[in-house]
Design a protein around this motif. Sequence first.
Motif, PDB file in Angstrom:
ATOM      1  N   HIS A 145      -8.814  10.309  19.387  1.00 26.61           N
ATOM      2  CA  HIS A 145      -8.487  10.912  18.087  1.00 26.61           C
ATOM      3  C   HIS A 145      -8.842  12.386  18.209  1.00 26.61           C
ATOM      4  CE1 HIS A 145      -8.612   6.731  16.831  1.00 26.61           C
ATOM      5  NE2 HIS A 145      -7.972   7.097  15.750  1.00 26.61           N
ATOM      6  N   ILE A 183      -9.229  16.572  16.895  1.00 28.27           N
ATOM      7  CA  ILE A 183      -9.439  17.550  15.825  1.00 28.27           C
ATOM      8  C   ILE A 183      -9.100  18.930  16.377  1.00 28.27           C
ATOM      9  CG2 ILE A 183     -11.219  16.550  14.328  1.00 28.27           C
ATOM     10  CD1 ILE A 183     -13.235  18.271  16.075  1.00 28.27           C
ATOM     11  N   VAL A 241     -12.141  14.065  19.091  1.00 32.15           N
ATOM     12  CA  VAL A 241     -13.306  13.958  18.193  1.00 32.15           C
ATOM     13  C   VAL A 241     -14.009  12.629  18.449  1.00 32.15           C
ATOM     14  CG1 VAL A 241     -11.879  13.169  16.244  1.00 32.15           C
ATOM     15  CG2 VAL A 241     -14.132  14.152  15.816  1.00 32.15           C
ATOM     16  N   TRP A 242     -13.224  11.596  18.730  1.00 31.91           N
ATOM     17  CA  TRP A 242     -13.805  10.358  19.241  1.00 31.91           C
ATOM     18  C   TRP A 242     -12.726   9.584  19.983  1.00 31.91           C
ATOM     19  CZ3 TRP A 242     -12.827  10.262  13.814  1.00 31.91           C
ATOM     20  CH2 TRP A 242     -11.944   9.278  13.369  1.00 31.91           C
ATOM     21  N   SER A 252     -15.347   5.193  18.939  1.00 32.26           N
ATOM     22  CA  SER A 252     -16.205   5.258  17.754  1.00 32.26           C
ATOM     23  C   SER A 252     -17.316   6.251  18.027  1.00 32.26           C
ATOM     24  CB  SER A 252     -16.765   3.858  17.483  1.00 32.26           C
ATOM     25  OG  SER A 252     -18.130   3.895  17.157  1.00 32.26           O
ATOM     26  N   ILE A 253     -17.601   7.100  17.058  1.00 31.00           N
ATOM     27  CA  ILE A 253     -18.650   8.112  17.231  1.00 31.00           C
ATOM     28  C   ILE A 253     -19.998   7.428  17.485  1.00 31.00           C
ATOM     29  CG2 ILE A 253     -19.995   9.897  16.023  1.00 31.00           C
ATOM     30  CD1 ILE A 253     -17.354  10.868  14.768  1.00 31.00           C
ATOM     31  N   GLU A 254     -20.256   6.367  16.715  1.00 33.17           N
ATOM     32  CA  GLU A 254     -21.546   5.687  16.858  1.00 33.17           C
ATOM     33  C   GLU A 254     -21.680   5.055  18.248  1.00 33.17           C
ATOM     34  OE1 GLU A 254     -22.530   3.383  13.489  1.00 33.17           O
ATOM     35  OE2 GLU A 254     -24.513   2.877  14.268  1.00 33.17           O
ATOM     36  N   GLY A 306     -17.332  14.507  18.147  1.00 33.64           N
ATOM     37  CA  GLY A 306     -18.070  13.879  17.045  1.00 33.64           C
ATOM     38  C   GLY A 306     -19.461  13.465  17.487  1.00 33.64           C
ATOM     39  N   THR A 339     -23.446  14.706  16.646  1.00 37.85           N
ATOM     40  CA  THR A 339     -24.552  13.866  16.156  1.00 37.85           C
ATOM     41  C   THR A 339     -25.717  13.865  17.152  1.00 37.85           C
ATOM     42  OG1 THR A 339     -23.447  11.878  17.040  1.00 37.85           O
ATOM     43  CG2 THR A 339     -23.104  12.364  14.707  1.00 37.85           C
ATOM     44  N   VAL A 399     -25.324  10.087   4.419  1.00 31.49           N
ATOM     45  CA  VAL A 399     -24.778  11.068   5.363  1.00 31.49           C
ATOM     46  C   VAL A 399     -24.999  12.468   4.809  1.00 31.49           C
ATOM     47  CG1 VAL A 399     -22.769  11.738   6.743  1.00 31.49           C
ATOM     48  CG2 VAL A 399     -22.918   9.413   5.807  1.00 31.49           C
ATOM     49  N   ARG A 428     -24.433  16.611   5.020  1.00 35.53           N
ATOM     50  CA  ARG A 428     -23.374  17.484   5.535  1.00 35.53           C
ATOM     51  C   ARG A 428     -23.708  18.938   5.213  1.00 35.53           C
ATOM     52  NH1 ARG A 428     -19.213  13.792   6.631  1.00 35.53           N
ATOM     53  NH2 ARG A 428     -19.458  11.860   5.470  1.00 35.53           N
ATOM     54  N   THR A 478     -25.749  15.103   9.285  1.00 36.13           N
ATOM     55  CA  THR A 478     -25.017  13.883   9.626  1.00 36.13           C
ATOM     56  C   THR A 478     -25.884  12.691   9.253  1.00 36.13           C
ATOM     57  OG1 THR A 478     -23.739  12.775  11.381  1.00 36.13           O
ATOM     58  CG2 THR A 478     -25.874  13.690  12.017  1.00 36.13           C
ATOM     59  N   LEU A 479     -25.437  11.520   9.638  1.00 34.07           N
ATOM     60  CA  LEU A 479     -26.267  10.328   9.584  1.00 34.07           C
ATOM     61  C   LEU A 479     -26.745  10.117  11.010  1.00 34.07           C
ATOM     62  CD1 LEU A 479     -27.025   7.631   7.875  1.00 34.07           C
ATOM     63  CD2 LEU A 479     -25.176   6.636   9.198  1.00 34.07           C
ATOM     64  N   PRO A 488     -27.430   8.185  14.030  1.00 33.88           N
ATOM     65  CA  PRO A 488     -27.145   6.825  14.476  1.00 33.88           C
ATOM     66  C   PRO A 488     -28.396   6.089  14.939  1.00 33.88           C
ATOM     67  CG  PRO A 488     -25.476   8.316  15.323  1.00 33.88           C
ATOM     68  CD  PRO A 488     -26.579   9.166  14.745  1.00 33.88           C
ATOM     69  N   LYS A 508      -8.110   5.981  10.906  1.00 27.96           N
ATOM     70  CA  LYS A 508      -8.132   7.442  10.738  1.00 27.96           C
ATOM     71  C   LYS A 508      -9.525   7.949  10.357  1.00 27.96           C
ATOM     72  CE  LYS A 508      -4.302   8.070  12.131  1.00 27.96           C
ATOM     73  NZ  LYS A 508      -4.161   8.776  13.388  1.00 27.96           N
ATOM     74  N   GLY A 557     -12.419   6.583  11.238  1.00 30.93           N
ATOM     75  CA  GLY A 557     -13.443   6.366  12.263  1.00 30.93           C
ATOM     76  C   GLY A 557     -14.563   5.530  11.663  1.00 30.93           C
ATOM     77  N   ASP A 558     -15.712   5.478  12.358  1.00 29.20           N
ATOM     78  CA  ASP A 558     -16.806   4.611  11.902  1.00 29.20           C
ATOM     79  C   ASP A 558     -17.105   4.814  10.426  1.00 29.20           C
ATOM     80  OD1 ASP A 558     -18.456   4.058  14.724  1.00 29.20           O
ATOM     81  OD2 ASP A 558     -17.481   6.019  14.608  1.00 29.20           O
ATOM     82  N   VAL A 615     -19.696   4.573   7.785  1.00 31.45           N
ATOM     83  CA  VAL A 615     -21.159   4.497   7.885  1.00 31.45           C
ATOM     84  C   VAL A 615     -21.851   4.287   6.539  1.00 31.45           C
ATOM     85  CG1 VAL A 615     -21.398   5.657  10.104  1.00 31.45           C
ATOM     86  CG2 VAL A 615     -21.300   7.026   8.028  1.00 31.45           C
ATOM     87  N   VAL A 616     -21.181   4.675   5.467  1.00 24.81           N
ATOM     88  CA  VAL A 616     -21.746   4.440   4.139  1.00 24.81           C
ATOM     89  C   VAL A 616     -20.601   4.075   3.196  1.00 24.81           C
ATOM     90  CG1 VAL A 616     -22.878   5.491   2.128  1.00 24.81           C
ATOM     91  CG2 VAL A 616     -23.709   6.021   4.420  1.00 24.81           C
ATOM     92  N   GLU A 640     -17.681   6.763   3.465  1.00 24.71           N
ATOM     93  CA  GLU A 640     -18.006   7.904   4.329  1.00 24.71           C
ATOM     94  C   GLU A 640     -17.954   7.507   5.785  1.00 24.71           C
ATOM     95  OE1 GLU A 640     -20.897  10.848   3.426  1.00 24.71           O
ATOM     96  OE2 GLU A 640     -21.531   9.762   1.632  1.00 24.71           O
ATOM     97  N   SER A 641     -17.378   8.395   6.558  1.00 23.47           N
ATOM     98  CA  SER A 641     -17.467   8.278   8.011  1.00 23.47           C
ATOM     99  C   SER A 641     -18.332   9.454   8.466  1.00 23.47           C
ATOM    100  CB  SER A 641     -16.077   8.351   8.629  1.00 23.47           C
ATOM    101  OG  SER A 641     -15.530   9.632   8.398  1.00 23.47           O
ATOM    102  N   PHE A 642     -18.550   9.580   9.776  1.00 26.30           N
ATOM    103  CA  PHE A 642     -19.329  10.734  10.244  1.00 26.30           C
ATOM    104  C   PHE A 642     -18.654  12.035   9.854  1.00 26.30           C
ATOM    105  CE2 PHE A 642     -21.085   7.557  13.169  1.00 26.30           C
ATOM    106  CZ  PHE A 642     -22.434   7.821  13.002  1.00 26.30           C
ATOM    107  N   LYS A 643     -17.318  12.028   9.886  1.00 29.90           N
ATOM    108  CA  LYS A 643     -16.610  13.285   9.707  1.00 29.90           C
ATOM    109  C   LYS A 643     -16.302  13.633   8.260  1.00 29.90           C
ATOM    110  CE  LYS A 643     -15.951  15.567  12.802  1.00 29.90           C
ATOM    111  NZ  LYS A 643     -17.002  16.408  13.443  1.00 29.90           N
TER     112      LYS A 643
END
Lengths: 347, 132
Positions: A14, A16, A25-26, A29-31, A217, A221, A281, A283, A302-303, A305, B35, B37-38, B40-41, B61-64
Amino acid sequence: MRTPLYPVYADRAHFIDFYGWEMPVWFNSIEREHMAVRRNAGVFDISHMKRTYVRGKRVTDYLDYLCGARPSALKKGRLAYTHVLNERGGIIDDGIVFRLTEDEFLFVTNACTTQRMSSWMAEVAARGGFEVELEDRGGREAMIALQGPTSLSVLKDATGLDMASVKKFECVLYGRLLVSRSGYTGEEGVEIVGPSQDVLEVFEGLLGKGVEPCGLGSRDTLRLEMGYPLACVDFNEETNPYEMDAQRFLDFTKKFIGREALENLKPTRLLKGVLTDDRVVLRGGYTVECSPNVRTKLTSGTLSPVLGKGIGLGFFPVSVEAGSRVSVEVRGKKYSATVVRPPFIKK
Amino acid sequence: MSAIPEGILYSKEHEWVRVEQGICTVGITDYAQSKLGDVVVVDLPKVGARLEYMKPACSIESFKAVSDVYSPLSGTVVEVNTEVSMDPGVVNRDPYGKGWLFKLKPERLEEEIKLLLKPEEYRRLIEGLSDA
């Protein structure tokens, strides 16, 4: 713009837009990518970063004047983290300077400041009459970061190169590849620079050994968990190194641009972290309330992980100490948090 | 390729609705989760809340990014999926099943249901999006 490695992941990532670069960006999965780097190994395409080869008889005079650190003190095959300041002591960029030979260095800086650094490096060279050659090899070269606790063993497995005897912040030449023990994730690992095709083959070789392909991503993090500031996000030319608690990267025993301004500066704010009590999360731009009249805004967040809690960076008045209880406003709701001195996780 | 199951309806904002015995179950589509992604909340609506057709019902919410979830129908929330609060990743893993978000008792089902998309129509919508 696309990096030379784009064809490898064109149909599996994916994307950006990152300062004009079409970057992953990932992948999955980012996590997952984040945890792969914390537990095993992940590989990032970081070819978008600016690489400037600097050479000439007076190259060390030039770099010592350009940088907060003292590149002239580096032995061949060593590297250092450094800042480039403007005359007011504001941070134009941060980066890693590698000493390749007696009179040749490689300076790796951020993608977001590429134009600014190109003109600044040329201007400083001309102004001081240093007669250095500045070469940016652009798309002919690529750069990857292999990061995570199993990095060295998987690198040896994939390429035959054993980096175990090479110390942190040292580099070696392996064929046409420059391989350094460095990175921006807080983990063991290497960064590899070289001709695009050679780097591409290593990248594919690592993926073939099961290394997780990682996007920007998780790079974000991972650096946030370590509290590493990011150029153009957490700091810019309006920020000075004192505000980032970065005095240790400055060498006041020599002349450098910005030094005079710094000698007359006292920081009124410091970059610190916030850690929320709950899973939320954070920002950039979120407001932190330290007391009814003292507020600041996060520069990034961020959150985490690893922690499962919100983490963020921001500039706090010097009076706000680590341990202070604060609240962060997240879309109209207030969340309790603690001011901390990063890193957020122990490494 | 995103999964678009038969037997449910879709909104232009990438929610899905399953109508069963007068109660509507709502979630986000496979395309939406891929679209984002993970996830998370998930901030779910409250039971008893009144939701309006295509107005924000809750956020994911995702990370992005933070994304609003729009209510594809007007009505009252009768149940929320507390499992997704504890394990938001279930929205990615099973968007049409265990990753459902809330159930509502619709107010104007007959007129609003006509505004929702059938699977084939939703497929055409996402195929028309450049990055589908």
